[in-house]
Design a protein around this motif. Sequence first.
Motif, PDB file in Angstrom:
ATOM      1  N   TRP A  57     -71.643 -32.040  44.895  1.00  0.00           N
ATOM      2  CA  TRP A  57     -70.561 -32.783  45.341  1.00  0.00           C
ATOM      3  C   TRP A  57     -70.127 -33.939  44.564  1.00  0.00           C
ATOM      4  N   LEU A  58     -68.836 -34.341  44.366  1.00  0.00           N
ATOM      5  CA  LEU A  58     -68.478 -35.456  43.703  1.00  0.00           C
ATOM      6  C   LEU A  58     -68.125 -36.521  45.066  1.00  0.00           C
ATOM      7  N   ILE A  59     -68.503 -37.482  44.981  1.00  0.00           N
ATOM      8  CA  ILE A  59     -68.222 -38.353  46.371  1.00  0.00           C
ATOM      9  C   ILE A  59     -67.626 -39.607  45.955  1.00  0.00           C
ATOM     10  N   MET A  60     -66.586 -39.960  46.375  1.00  0.00           N
ATOM     11  CA  MET A  60     -65.973 -41.164  46.251  1.00  0.00           C
ATOM     12  C   MET A  60     -65.326 -42.141  47.488  1.00  0.00           C
ATOM     13  N   GLY A  61     -65.524 -43.186  47.683  1.00  0.00           N
ATOM     14  CA  GLY A  61     -65.265 -44.180  48.574  1.00  0.00           C
ATOM     15  C   GLY A  61     -65.077 -45.361  48.460  1.00  0.00           C
ATOM     16  N   PRO A  62     -64.346 -46.142  49.022  1.00  0.00           N
ATOM     17  CA  PRO A  62     -64.064 -47.670  48.967  1.00  0.00           C
ATOM     18  C   PRO A  62     -65.342 -48.514  49.804  1.00  0.00           C
ATOM     19  N   LYS A  63     -65.044 -49.821  49.532  1.00  0.00           N
ATOM     20  CA  LYS A  63     -65.880 -50.622  50.164  1.00  0.00           C
ATOM     21  C   LYS A  63     -66.117 -50.498  51.250  1.00  0.00           C
TER      22      LYS A  63
END
Length: 195
Positions: free
Chosen positions: A12-18
């Motif tokens: 999986w590619l995981i992205m997220g903000p603070k």
Amino acid sequence: HLGSERRPDHTWLIMGPKRSGSVFHIDPNATHAWNACIAGIKRWILYPPGITPPGIYPSADGDEVALPLSVGEWLVQYWKEHRDQCRKRPPSERPLECTVGPGDVMFIPHGWWHMVINLDDHNIAITHNYVSRNNLGNVLKFITDKNDQVSGCRDRQDSVKPEHLYDEFTKALEKVEPEALKEAQAQGAQSGWTC
């Protein structure tokens, strides 16, 4: 060994903000995982097998888990208890914490509870679950004994379905890794898990 279309989901590619992240969980199907940080800083909290984090309530069979809705909720409600466990538990039962940044890779052994909180505005990571010779016996036991909990293959048309996964996987292993399969099956004949 099942081929990219037939194997359960694993990368999986995981992205997220603070302040985003993942709530406590144990990775699926008794697999190990690695997580490579591409951008941002992440804080990891891990609990060893058999030690459930505060505020996490798994059912006896592990099929259901009651837990706070978010990373932030867990931090607000259970941080003090977590810090107490870091100080008071015997060393082999203590939770672990670390911070990783771009270029760092975390290894998460099967059976470990873990959560992650993103500390920067832009966070990107790649994570990959896998089976090694070390956890093959646990994976075979899991896909046999906990077939109803097998994940990552029910919603894809070409993937091997849970009810056939053990047979298909062991058939593939007999061809390419017969010694590893023999060791794993002997390990699986033992009672309990080896994590």
